[in-house]
Design an enzyme around this catalytic site. Structure first.
Site, PDB file in Angstrom:
ATOM      1  N   CYS A  22      24.544 -27.570 -90.492  1.00 19.87           N
ATOM      2  CA  CYS A  22      24.082 -27.173 -89.159  1.00 19.87           C
ATOM      3  C   CYS A  22      25.167 -26.517 -88.316  1.00 19.87           C
ATOM      4  O   CYS A  22      24.901 -26.070 -87.197  1.00 19.87           O
ATOM      5  CB  CYS A  22      23.511 -28.378 -88.432  1.00 19.87           C
TER       6      CYS A  22
ATOM      7  N   HIS B  61      25.044 -29.556 -79.002  1.00 21.60           N
ATOM      8  CA  HIS B  61      24.399 -29.628 -80.318  1.00 21.60           C
ATOM      9  C   HIS B  61      23.122 -30.448 -80.195  1.00 21.60           C
ATOM     10  O   HIS B  61      22.057 -30.023 -80.635  1.00 21.60           O
ATOM     11  CB  HIS B  61      25.354 -30.237 -81.335  1.00 21.60           C
TER      12      HIS B  61
ATOM     13  N   GLU C  10      28.262 -37.143 -79.295  1.00 15.95           N
ATOM     14  CA  GLU C  10      28.594 -35.894 -78.619  1.00 15.95           C
ATOM     15  C   GLU C  10      28.905 -36.151 -77.146  1.00 15.95           C
ATOM     16  O   GLU C  10      29.836 -35.555 -76.586  1.00 15.95           O
ATOM     17  CB  GLU C  10      27.467 -34.876 -78.754  1.00 15.95           C
TER      18      GLU C  10
ATOM     19  N   LYS D 189      17.608 -27.494 -78.268  1.00 14.27           N
ATOM     20  CA  LYS D 189      16.790 -28.085 -79.334  1.00 14.27           C
ATOM     21  C   LYS D 189      15.633 -28.913 -78.784  1.00 14.27           C
ATOM     22  O   LYS D 189      14.699 -29.223 -79.525  1.00 14.27           O
ATOM     23  CB  LYS D 189      17.658 -28.925 -80.271  1.00 14.27           C
TER      24      LYS D 189
ATOM     25  N   HIS E 280      15.462 -28.211 -84.379  1.00  8.01           N
ATOM     26  CA  HIS E 280      16.761 -28.016 -85.035  1.00  8.01           C
ATOM     27  C   HIS E 280      16.625 -26.974 -86.139  1.00  8.01           C
ATOM     28  O   HIS E 280      16.031 -27.229 -87.182  1.00  8.01           O
ATOM     29  CB  HIS E 280      17.261 -29.340 -85.606  1.00  8.01           C
TER      30      HIS E 280
ATOM     31  N   PHE F 109      25.887 -31.893 -91.264  1.00 11.04           N
ATOM     32  CA  PHE F 109      26.043 -32.878 -92.331  1.00 11.04           C
ATOM     33  C   PHE F 109      27.334 -32.601 -93.102  1.00 11.04           C
ATOM     34  O   PHE F 109      27.698 -31.447 -93.342  1.00 11.04           O
ATOM     35  CB  PHE F 109      24.869 -32.792 -93.302  1.00 11.04           C
TER      36      PHE F 109
END
Length: 411
Positions: free
Chosen positions: A162, A302, A313, A334, A339, A398
């Site tokens: 991502c 994010h 975050e 998002k 996402h 990831f």
């Protein structure tokens, strides 16, 4: 080091297939999340996604070439076309060798793999398409854009889950800074709203669960958030050295001034619970830009809507900004588009650049019950006018990949 600017932008998103439609709906707080229609999701742990609608790939690449491209690649080619047209950049023999393509994908051609594996099982090896390999590999979006538009400079396809879109743009930024190219077409594309990916993410408990209200499912920083909503699309930019853009009289959207990239070195899917890697990436981007933390005016987070990710975050932002952390408006795109994995950074960079241009910060929708541990200013529910000159955009993936970009309003 050369200064680098953005002169072209192109997107395909669940909110619309051009920059202005995407931006207008983002500011309005519209949701692009809907029930999955591309396959029967009745037995899956999630039944919703951010799907691209009203997309005609033949209009961009032609009927013959469409059959040789996975959907993610079609998205990339279409977004690149928009970005090149927006930049009024024509590639020909005079400049082709100085124009690169850095477009990545977190997953690549997963639908091509699935379709051909089913053909293999049902009809035998002789019926598998001879184009299956070039259609499925994750570098083919960059390669096809290079081939179709004639860019002969460096071509790279980052694959950092991502964080891919931000890594692609950031590495293109560095290439231009050091004089390796005059311009780069950069960003990310993804088309992973497939049965296998949905099953895998769902069984990993990463997705928001089944719902009768798709538009409410993505809830970054909300106490009731339960996971991310899978989405597809593309976000592509034209980056140029400032001198190259000025020489040809290009319109400049924004200046890219900082890039930071780190690894958590923690877990294959879980984020560092204290956000240490995310903090370092932001701090490196600030140092690269020559800025102090207090000079950041807004952050495009994010913010996937996962319990652990949003909290880590938040902790990283607090560490970065210190006493100013509650004074910097943060938005979570998002919440409206879901996402988009490897495409997320490219698309969200468009959202941030438009904020710098228009003086408006899109809202974080569905933030109805704020998590007490996520206690920053996330611009809840409604867009906000603000004089923002410098913005930071986060992407984390990831494997512990972290990539951060800093943009500045061009003046």
């Amino acid at each position: 080091m050369k200064r680098v600017v953005i002169t072209g932008m192109g997107v395909l998103t669940p909110l619309g297939n051009d920059v202005e439609t995407f931006w207008d709906k983002l500011v309005q707080g519209k949701s692009g999340i809907s029930f999955i229609e591309s396959f029967d999701s009745s037995d899956y742990k999630s039944n919703i996604a951010g799907s691209i609608k009203d997309f005609d790939p033949e209009a961009t690449v032609g009927r013959r070439d469409v059959r040789r491209m996975d959907r993610y690649c079609q998205f990339a080619v279409a977004a690149a076309k928009m970005a090149l047209e927006d930049a009024s950049l024509v590639i020909d023999d005079t400049n082709a060798e100085r124009i690169g393509v850095y477009i990545g994908s977190g997953v690549g051609g997963i639908q091509t793999i699935l379709d051909n594996y089913r053909t293999l099982l049902q009809r035998g090896p002789g019926r598998v398409s001879p184009t299956v390999v070039p259609m499925m590999i994750a570098n083919m979006a960059a390669a096809q854009v290079s081939i179709i538009y004639g860019a002969k400079g460096p071509v790279l396809a980052p694959v950092t889950a991502c964080a891919t879109g931000n890594n692609a743009i950031g590495e293109a930024f560095k290439l231009i800074q050091r004089g390796g190219a005059d311009a780069v077409i950069a960003g990310g594309a993804e088309a992973s709203v497939t049965d296998l990916a949905l099953a895998g993410f769902g069984n990993a408990t990463a997705l928001a669960g089944r719902t009768d209200a798709p538009e409410k499912a993505s809830r970054p920083f909300d106490a009731q958030r339960s996971g991310f909503v899978s989405a597809e699309g593309a976000g592509v930019h034209v980056l140029e050295s400032l001198e190259h853009a000025e020489r040809r009289g290009a319109r400049i959207h924004a200046e890219l001034i900082g890039y930071g990239s780190t690894a958590d070195a923690y877990h294959i899917v879980a984020t560092d619970p204290e956000g240490a890697g995310a903090y370092r990436a932001m701090a490196i981007a600030l140092e690269d830009a020559g800025l102090a933390a207090e000079e950041i005016d807004t952050i495009n987070a994010h913010a996937t809507s996962t319990p652990a990710g949003d909290l880590s975050e938040t902790m990283a932002i607090k560490r970065l900004l210190g006493k100013k952390s509650d004074q910097v408006p943060i938005t979570a795109n998002k919440s409206m588009i879901g996402h988009m994995l490897g495409a997320a950074g490219g698309v969200e960079a468009v959202g941030l650049i438009k904020s710098l241009q228009e003086g408006v910060i899109p809202p974080t929708i569905n933030l109805d019950n704020p998590d007490p541990q996520c206690d920053l200013d996330y611009v809840p529910l409604q867009a906000r006018k603000a004089d923002v000159r410098v913005g930071l955009s986060n992407s984390f993936g990831f494997g512990g990949h972290n990539a951060v970009l800093i943009f500045k309003r061009y003046e």
